[in-house]
Design an enzyme around this catalytic site. Structure first.
Site, PDB file in Angstrom:
ATOM      1  N   VAL A  70      -5.070   5.393   2.419  1.00 55.09           N
ATOM      2  CA  VAL A  70      -4.800   6.131   3.520  1.00 55.09           C
ATOM      3  C   VAL A  70      -4.969   7.713   2.924  1.00 55.09           C
ATOM      4  O   VAL A  70      -4.551   7.795   1.945  1.00 55.09           O
ATOM      5  CB  VAL A  70      -3.282   5.932   3.860  1.00 55.09           C
ATOM      6  CG1 VAL A  70      -2.772   7.016   5.000  1.00 55.09           C
ATOM      7  CG2 VAL A  70      -3.049   4.733   4.679  1.00 55.09           C
ATOM      8  N   GLY A  82       3.909  -3.867  -1.050  1.00 53.38           N
ATOM      9  CA  GLY A  82       4.872  -4.213  -2.094  1.00 53.38           C
ATOM     10  C   GLY A  82       6.242  -4.841  -1.324  1.00 53.38           C
ATOM     11  O   GLY A  82       5.960  -5.632  -0.479  1.00 53.38           O
ATOM     12  N   PHE A  83       7.197  -4.850  -2.241  1.00 53.11           N
ATOM     13  CA  PHE A  83       8.188  -5.702  -1.720  1.00 53.11           C
ATOM     14  C   PHE A  83       8.829  -5.250  -0.268  1.00 53.11           C
ATOM     15  O   PHE A  83       9.011  -6.164   0.558  1.00 53.11           O
ATOM     16  CB  PHE A  83       9.509  -5.613  -2.736  1.00 53.11           C
ATOM     17  CG  PHE A  83       9.292  -6.212  -3.947  1.00 53.11           C
ATOM     18  CD1 PHE A  83       9.266  -7.684  -4.141  1.00 53.11           C
ATOM     19  CD2 PHE A  83       9.220  -5.584  -5.171  1.00 53.11           C
ATOM     20  CE1 PHE A  83       9.006  -8.299  -5.286  1.00 53.11           C
ATOM     21  CE2 PHE A  83       9.000  -6.161  -6.382  1.00 53.11           C
ATOM     22  CZ  PHE A  83       8.937  -7.790  -6.424  1.00 53.11           C
ATOM     23  N   GLY A  84       8.830  -3.973   0.007  1.00 52.47           N
ATOM     24  CA  GLY A  84       9.249  -3.471   1.171  1.00 52.47           C
ATOM     25  C   GLY A  84       8.288  -3.856   2.336  1.00 52.47           C
ATOM     26  O   GLY A  84       8.866  -4.556   3.146  1.00 52.47           O
ATOM     27  N   ASP A 133      10.824   2.787  -2.400  1.00 54.25           N
ATOM     28  CA  ASP A 133      10.971   3.711  -3.405  1.00 54.25           C
ATOM     29  C   ASP A 133      10.468   4.967  -2.835  1.00 54.25           C
ATOM     30  O   ASP A 133      10.927   6.071  -3.329  1.00 54.25           O
ATOM     31  CB  ASP A 133       9.977   3.210  -4.603  1.00 54.25           C
ATOM     32  CG  ASP A 133      10.555   2.215  -5.440  1.00 54.25           C
ATOM     33  OD1 ASP A 133      11.755   1.713  -5.000  1.00 54.25           O
ATOM     34  OD2 ASP A 133       9.916   1.859  -6.665  1.00 54.25           O
ATOM     35  N   GLU A 136      13.029  -3.469 -21.811  1.00 52.80           N
ATOM     36  CA  GLU A 136      12.158  -4.529 -22.066  1.00 52.80           C
ATOM     37  C   GLU A 136      10.855  -4.259 -22.966  1.00 52.80           C
ATOM     38  O   GLU A 136      10.647  -5.365 -23.529  1.00 52.80           O
ATOM     39  CB  GLU A 136      11.816  -5.023 -20.553  1.00 52.80           C
ATOM     40  CG  GLU A 136      12.938  -5.718 -19.688  1.00 52.80           C
ATOM     41  CD  GLU A 136      12.785  -6.072 -18.199  1.00 52.80           C
ATOM     42  OE1 GLU A 136      11.803  -5.148 -17.513  1.00 52.80           O
ATOM     43  OE2 GLU A 136      13.549  -6.482 -17.683  1.00 52.80           O
ATOM     44  N   GLY A 181       1.257  -0.092   2.655  1.00 56.64           N
ATOM     45  CA  GLY A 181       1.753  -0.522   1.266  1.00 56.64           C
ATOM     46  C   GLY A 181       2.417  -2.044   1.596  1.00 56.64           C
ATOM     47  O   GLY A 181       3.121  -2.182   2.301  1.00 56.64           O
TER      48      GLY A 181
END
Lengths: 463, 463
Positions: A88, A22-24, A317, A180, A20
């Site tokens: 995966v 993403g941000f992490g 997350d 939003e 993954g």
């Protein structure tokens, strides 16, 4: 047949596998730049997505490439990284091996699982078809098409009831994304589409924001919630708190208000329903075969490891963990936000770097689980919360300072531009926003798919 | 049940129905601005597409909103226009009525059919699945995903033969689109993806451009064709003229070279095949129930009318007609290019305006068909042809002047920016190109769909 992929490097260098980007995952990868390890980054998408602005793609304010960058382009300068666009389908933590969807498998010495989150419909998966969520670019395109086509259908429909349903938009869940979305939908109806229709008045559209809890933006202090709600109402959004969704179908939403004797059920006819209520961890967490929490997140210790596996980290997350507060003692769950994911990524990378000195086979380490309140455990630094509501309206909570309105909106703008990926994207997004600000226009109002096939088209007539 | 849609205006104003809002339909609509008519514009997409730059979206150089603008936004200021996003499923030219896919129907006093063209596989429709064409935004996204995923699959595949097939790109047809696609693909492989892969060298990718006729860019003079071919070769494109495609499947392309005794068949393994060879008129032409030419185009007279119906115009790629040359005598078929479509749209609108003075019921007119060489017949003004090949390379034929190379490329750039829709789009595209020029980067390298599901995924392993 499982073919082992050689990384093409001497076997002496430990193999770090990151699932993954993403941000992490990205933070972990970057924190390992220059380290004597061979990193493989796996993602099923080809891009890193700046999710905080995904609602702007869904509401036609930004084009997809403005908030998404190819992962291998972002990491091209980091020579110890190989990027693979694969999925995966299994993790063997005893063998230290990950099974890929293309039939191959990859061995690892360290594993960082950063697969993120998906929507949760609280067990009502049949709602997914009628109330799409917003996690991927595909979601954003689908939502954009729904919203724009709803106005189109209202214009072409001769039936007033159908017109009203087409012009009713329901957003479920008043977290940051829901707020939003609702604010932007109201802005589109009131401003963007002005003068463009001949048979309907887009400004007559209803935008409803439904929330089960007593206030919007639960994560913020009550005063800011109240301000956000007032700003939403000023934009024309009907805010309904304390209202439970009990049914969603193609025709609209069924809600329940009150409890017991005063409970009432109401049906809201709406063609467009947006799901911004529930988040569940990626199903990838289950592949680890370790305890999960109620939301499907992997329970990790203070070192972000799963029990008995100091070489396996779960971050972002997908991880359920706690962190000491600023007082240094009380523990609070780490929230599922991008700063937390980034901090976890950096922490996991630091743990790996630490275990490399002195060089030791990581599997040989026998480390007891680290409690979340122990020294050296991961600690989440909360820099505050921000939510924008629409043009010139936002709320900000920096802990030591809370503010709202125009200045909060400028602050929100600055922060989001600052954290966007890449110099070019920052510039383009800033230009797009400046354009939107002065012209009230949203330039990405494009639906790639043509008109939906008619469910009951008459046979074609020919002379 | 067919519901008649009221236009909400006094019935005295003639109703003009325009099917399709490409270059032709848009030009006709705009030419009728301010006229005492009620116009309804029908399109199954919500956007007008600047097709000459569609290959840039397919090759990740531009985002979709840069070359597509919402039709109703473009026409918002023209108060006599209603825009409907619907599909046409039948035309009754005796009753003057069009059947829509949503079950409604629309009456008209004047009809302009500008439905454009689609791909033609010369009767081999089974090729469509393996060799997508490029006409719509959906096509462009699908092609972008194919190209980017081919490089991704080459990086993750352990099989050298599969890697080679992934890194082989075949473009069929060396018209302007085919030449632009091939040149850009070569540029992506050589420059854009540099340093981003660890297991493959993207610069080793093969780009083949196959053409059945003896030279590329047939519509241009032979000297410019030769220059274009030289520029393509300099970019690393393998150009093969006089080569007939006899088969396309998931694994590649089968080509035949030579004739009779010297004929030879060769198989080219390639995962990505682009169809830029054949164009056929929209199937909508058949609904008119009038004679069509071999390519399915509607044969119209010099007034762009179908036989016996002075109130029905067919324009753009859907129309087959001839035009006097600059000598004023010899007739030549009008080519399927955007300037011709625009000119036809303006001509049809002028015919309608003319018939309004003195006000007469148009159906009552009995006009004989107008020969294409008669005075007053539609006359196509050819301002020349342009094709770009890649970075800094293009060929231009303005009739009185022919040139190629860097200056032709600058000219191409200027012309395309000039004709782009909307001030904002011009600015954005110019910025994107400036960026691409200096950085060698293509910023829209985003694939919305995740990795393809594996055809033969092993069952997931779990510890």
């Amino acid at each position: 047949m499982n073919t082992f992929i050689s990384t093409g490097q001497p076997a002496a260098r430990p193999r770090v596998l990151i699932i993954g980007c993403g941000f992490g995952g990205l933070a972990a990868t970057r924190a390992l730049a220059g380290a004597p390890v061979d990193i493989t980054v796996i993602d099923r998408s080809n891009h890193h997505l700046f999710q905080p602005l995904l609602y702007q793609v869904a509401t036609a304010g930004l084009s997809a490439p403005s908030i998404a960058a190819p992962i291998r382009h972002m990491l091209r300068g980091q020579r110890n990284v190989t990027v693979l666009m694969v999925e995966v389908c299994g993790i063997d933590r005893q063998q230290g091996r990950v099974q890929l969807s293309d039939g191959q498998s990859l061995g690892y010495d360290y594993l960082i699982v950063a697969a993120g989150a998906t929507h949760s419909y609280f067990g009502r998966d049949e709602w997914a078809a009628h109330a799409p969520g917003l996690k991927t670019l595909q979601d954003a395109f689908a939502l954009r098409a729904r919203v724009l086509k709803a106005f189109e259908q209202a214009e072409s429909s001769p039936d007033p009831a159908q017109q009203r349903a087409c012009l009713s938009f329901v957003v479920i869940g008043a977290g940051p994304t829901g707020v939003e979305m609702a604010g932007t939908l109201a802005e589109i109806a009131r401003h963007t589409l002005k003068n463009e229709f001949r048979r309907i008045d887009p400004a007559s559209a209803r935008v409803l924001l439904l929330e089960g809890s007593p206030r919007v933006l639960q994560a913020l202090p009550p005063e800011l919630s109240a301000k956000a709600e007032a700003q939403l109402r000023a934009l024309g959004v009907e805010v309904r708190t304390g209202c439970r969704v009990v049914g969603i179908d193609a025709g609209g939403v069924e809600v329940q208000t009150g409890e017991g004797a005063v409970a009432a059920t109401e049906r809201i006819a709406a063609r467009t329903v947006v799901w911004a209520a529930g988040v569940a961890a990626s199903p990838l967490g289950r592949m680890l075969d370790v305890p999960l929490d109620r939301a499907g997140r992997v329970v990790v210790d203070g070192r972000l490891n799963i029990p008995g596996h100091p070489e396996v980290f779960v971050i972002g997350d997908l991880a359920a963990t706690q962190s000491r507060q600023s007082d240094g003692r009380t523990l609070k769950p780490v929230p599922g936000v991008s700063p937390a994911a980034k901090q976890m990524g950096a922490y996991a990378a630091a743990q790996i770097l630490q275990s490399l000195h002195p060089l030791q086979a990581p599997q040989a380490q026998v480390l007891p689980p680290l409690p979340a309140d122990a020294p050296g455990a991961f600690r989440y630094r909360d820099y505050g919360a921000l939510a924008t509501i629409g043009r010139k309206a936002a709320v900000a909570d920096l802990g030591f300072l809370q503010f709202s309105g125009y200045f909060a909106w400028l602050f929100w703008l600055f922060v989001h531009i600052y954290f966007l990926i890449g110099f070019r994207n920052r510039l383009v997004v800033l230009m797009d926003w400046a354009w939107a600000y002065w012209s009230f226009q949203r330039y990405a109002r494009v639906v790639a798919e043509p008109v939906d096939p008619a469910p009951s088209a008459s046979p074609s007539i020919k002379p």
